[in-house]
Design a protein around this motif. Structure first.
Motif, mmCIF file in Angstrom:
data_model
loop_
_atom_site.group_PDB
_atom_site.id
_atom_site.type_symbol
_atom_site.label_atom_id
_atom_site.label_comp_id
_atom_site.label_asym_id
_atom_site.label_seq_id
_atom_site.Cartn_x
_atom_site.Cartn_y
_atom_site.Cartn_z
ATOM 1 N N THR A 87 -9.906 -0.531 5.642
ATOM 2 C CA THR A 87 -8.854 -0.104 4.723
ATOM 3 C C THR A 87 -7.830 0.750 5.471
ATOM 4 O O THR A 87 -8.117 1.302 6.544
ATOM 5 C CB THR A 87 -9.430 0.725 3.571
ATOM 6 N N LYS A 104 2.732 5.173 -3.144
ATOM 7 C CA LYS A 104 1.371 4.958 -2.663
ATOM 8 C C LYS A 104 0.548 4.290 -3.755
ATOM 9 O O LYS A 104 0.472 4.788 -4.879
ATOM 10 C CB LYS A 104 0.731 6.291 -2.263
ATOM 11 N N VAL A 149 -4.927 -0.185 -3.418
ATOM 12 C CA VAL A 149 -4.755 -0.973 -2.194
ATOM 13 C C VAL A 149 -5.093 -0.132 -0.966
ATOM 14 O O VAL A 149 -5.774 -0.590 -0.042
ATOM 15 C CB VAL A 149 -3.309 -1.504 -2.097
ATOM 16 N N PHE A 150 -4.636 1.108 -0.950
ATOM 17 C CA PHE A 150 -4.839 2.004 0.195
ATOM 18 C C PHE A 150 -6.324 2.225 0.475
ATOM 19 O O PHE A 150 -6.753 2.266 1.637
ATOM 20 C CB PHE A 150 -4.149 3.341 -0.097
ATOM 21 N N ALA A 190 0.823 -1.211 0.000
ATOM 22 C CA ALA A 190 0.000 0.000 0.000
ATOM 23 C C ALA A 190 0.855 1.258 0.000
ATOM 24 O O ALA A 190 0.598 2.194 -0.763
ATOM 25 C CB ALA A 190 -0.929 0.005 1.210
#
Length: 621
Positions: free
Chosen positions: A467, A431, A435-436, A390
């Motif tokens: 998340t 980043k 995914v983040f 992430a």
């Protein structure tokens, strides 16, 4: 050719009437037998027809020898070419290439070692400057505060100006003058000391900035030197491997071809020698025409009985080639990234100026699952599982991801100066928005690395499934405001390998506080307003400005409100868990990991630790 000669001889004999008694078909006659038959039936050399026959045969034999010799020359040329091909498979070229590589690589390796030693010297100079800056800062603070305190005494000195009981005029004024002179002398001393300390502080700040930039520039240069060295190792290894394979294939084919050519050439040579021996015997038999008829039979038998093999071998030599040894491969045993390579080129480098992780094409990347791209070869274990990357915090890439970088830590769309390119995921702040924002994380993994070379890792089971964007906006955000609160992400660790990390490493090793409890957007236990985006065991690391975490902003109470902003305290990508107060500014290891931080008001409490740890943050659904 024998049949052609036989027909010619027989034709000549028939024309002269010498062979009119033969009843065997001409095409089935052996040349030598035909000649013997003609000789036995002849009337001697005095006969015109016999003389004509002998002359004809001699001419045919004279024509046959050059033809055989020419055929032999062709065989020899073909065989020689096939033999030369066995030695023309790149062996010498590989040797030259290997020698040139060794010379070039040895120079680059020596240059890299020298470069890292200079890097170490620059780091020491930078650390010394920071220590001196801390001393000067403390001196200026102490001296100037003493001056300020002395100046304030003038408002409380009226009592000493009162005339004491029984004090005479002269004594009174003498006392005032002496007291005033003493105070004035002390004032001048403090004033000069304060001015001097301020000047030293004013000079020392830029000096330390230059020292830091010199160190960073040297490190960047050394990293480039190493990259060139590693790249040279890989390119030579790959080229040498390819050449070795091609050379081996070339050699095998050349040897097989030579052996085939030699077999066919020797078979054809046997046929040529057989004809050559027949010619030699016939040349002997021709001489019988010059003998008396009574001696011809024994002379013919003698010619036919002679072994012409030795003469044929001597007259028709064929030089064979010796099959050479297979060309030696010159493929380096230790390519970049291998244990032997690391030992040979990086052993003995300063501990605080080590080699960077190899990023060249042939480096061994022993990774598993979702951690692909990180090199775990220096550790005993590799985290298993389908981890998703992430975030990556590169503490030395020039982009600051302190607590106040909300685009990096909180935003669902912003990058905060980080890259979103997969090829840069371990060499810059990184980043992955997908995914983040979207992966519902049940576990979290943090890998401490240096430009992709894993140095240690730890994973935790999270107390809730959400998340990372949800975790980093759970509270204490720069938008909603900061409060003396802690938000716990995990209560237990599920695996770890601390490698050779120092005990002050804040998240994975941290033998001072422990690492089982993971916190997000939290301050420390006693409400000291020191905030980290990620930290461990803040209930144990409770006071004294000891730092420890990623994405820092410390002493936010000095901002005058519960918000994010600039302070003179460490605002950095990452801080060590120091053992001396005020983030290592009081002694011992400094707090700053890497070099990325925001410097405000000369940042006197931001002291380099000398370590360039990077942090890759993974989640597991």
């Amino acid at each position: 050719m024998k049949l052609f000669l036989a027909l010619c001889v027989v034709g000549a004999a028939l024309k002269q009437g010498s062979l009119n008694l033969l009843k065997v078909p001409v095409s089935d006659l052996d040349f030598e037998d035909t000649l013997v038959t003609a000789l036995r039936a002849s009337k001697g050399r005095s006969s015109p027809e016999t003389k004509a026959l002998v002359d004809k045969i001699q001419q045919l034999l004279n024509d046959a020898k050059p033809s055989i010799k020419k055929t032999l020359e062709g065989l020899q040329a073909t065989l020689t070419n096939a033999g030369n091909a066995m030695s023309d498979c790149g062996g010498q070229e590989m040797q030259r290439s290997s020698s040139a590589f060794e010379k070039n690589f040895t120079a680059k390796s020596a240059a890299h070692k020298t470069c890292r030693q200079t890097q170490k010297q620059n780091l020491d100079a930078q650390n010394t400057c920071q220590t001196e800056l801390k001393t000067v800062t403390s001196t200026a603070k102490t001296t100037c505060e003493a001056l300020e305190a002395l100046e304030k005494t003038m408002y409380s000195a009226k009592d000493s100006c009162e005339v004491k009981s029984g004090e005479a005029f002269e004594a009174y004024h003498t006392r005032l003058i002496e007291a005033s002179q003493k105070t004035l002398a002390e004032y001048k001393k403090l004033k000069e000391g304060c001015a001097k300390a301020k000047k030293e502080l004013e000079d020392k700040g830029p000096e330390c900035t230059v020292a830091l930039k010199t160190y960073e520039s040297q490190k960047e240069n050394c990293d480039s030197v190493q990259d060139a060295m590693d790249s040279l190792s890989c390119s030579h290894y790959e080229a040498a491997t390819s050449k070795c394979e091609a050379s081996g294939t070339c050699y095998d084919k050349a040897v097989a071809n030579y052996e085939s050519v030699q077999t066919s050439s020797m078979s054809e040579l046997d046929s040529l020698k057989k004809e050559w021996r027949a010619i030699l015997r016939m040349e002997c038999i021709i001489q019988v025409f010059n003998l008396e008829e009574s001696k011809r039979a024994s002379a013919i038998d003698s010619c036919q009985a002679q072994d012409m093999s030795g003469q044929a071998d001597s007259d028709l030599p064929l030089q064979l080639s010796t099959i050479p040894n297979k060309p030696s491969c010159h493929v380096p045993a230790n390519k970049a990234g291998s244990a032997g390579y690391v030992q040979a080129n990086f052993e003995g480098l300063p501990a605080d100026s080590p080699a960077k992780a190899c990023v060249a094409s042939c480096c061994q990347q022993q990774s598993g699952g979702g951690t692909s791209g990180l090199d775990f070869s220096g550790l005993g274990t590799t985290p298993s599982g389908d981890w998703r990357l992430a975030l990556n915090v590169d503490t030395n890439d020039g982009n600051v991801v302190s607590y106040v970088n909300t685009d990096f830590w909180e935003s669902a769309t912003g990058l905060g100066g980080a890259s979103d390119k997969a090829e840069e995921r371990f060499t810059r702040d990184y980043k992955d928005l997908e995914v983040f924002n979207k992966v519902q994380a049940k576990q979290l993994l943090i890998v401490c690395h240096n430009e992709g070379k894993a140095l240690g890792w730890r994973s935790w089971k999270l107390v809730d499934t959400k998340t990372l964007q949800g975790w980093f906006t759970i509270g204490n955000t720069c938008t909603t405001g900061l409060a003396e609160k802690k938000f716990q992400m995990a209560v237990e660790t599920t695996g770890a390998d601390v490698g050779t990390l120092v005990k002050n490493e804040p998240l994975i090793k941290n033998t001072i506080d422990g690492t089982d409890k993971l916190y997000v957007n939290s301050n420390h236990e006693n409400g000291d307003w020191d905030f980290n985006r990620l930290s461990v065991n803040v209930d144990i690391n409770w006071s004294g400005n000891f730092g420890a975490g990623l994405g820092t902003q410390y002493d936010t109470q000095f901002l005058g409100s519960n918000t994010c902003g600039k302070t003179a305290r460490p605002m950095a990508d990452a801080e060590m868990r120091t053992e001396q107060h005020h983030w290592g500014s009081s002694g011992g290891m400094g707090g700053l990991i890497g070099s990325d931080h925001t410097c405000h008001e000369n940042c006197p409490w931001t002291i380099s630790s000398g370590y360039d740890y990077d942090y890759a943050i993974f989640v597991l659904a």
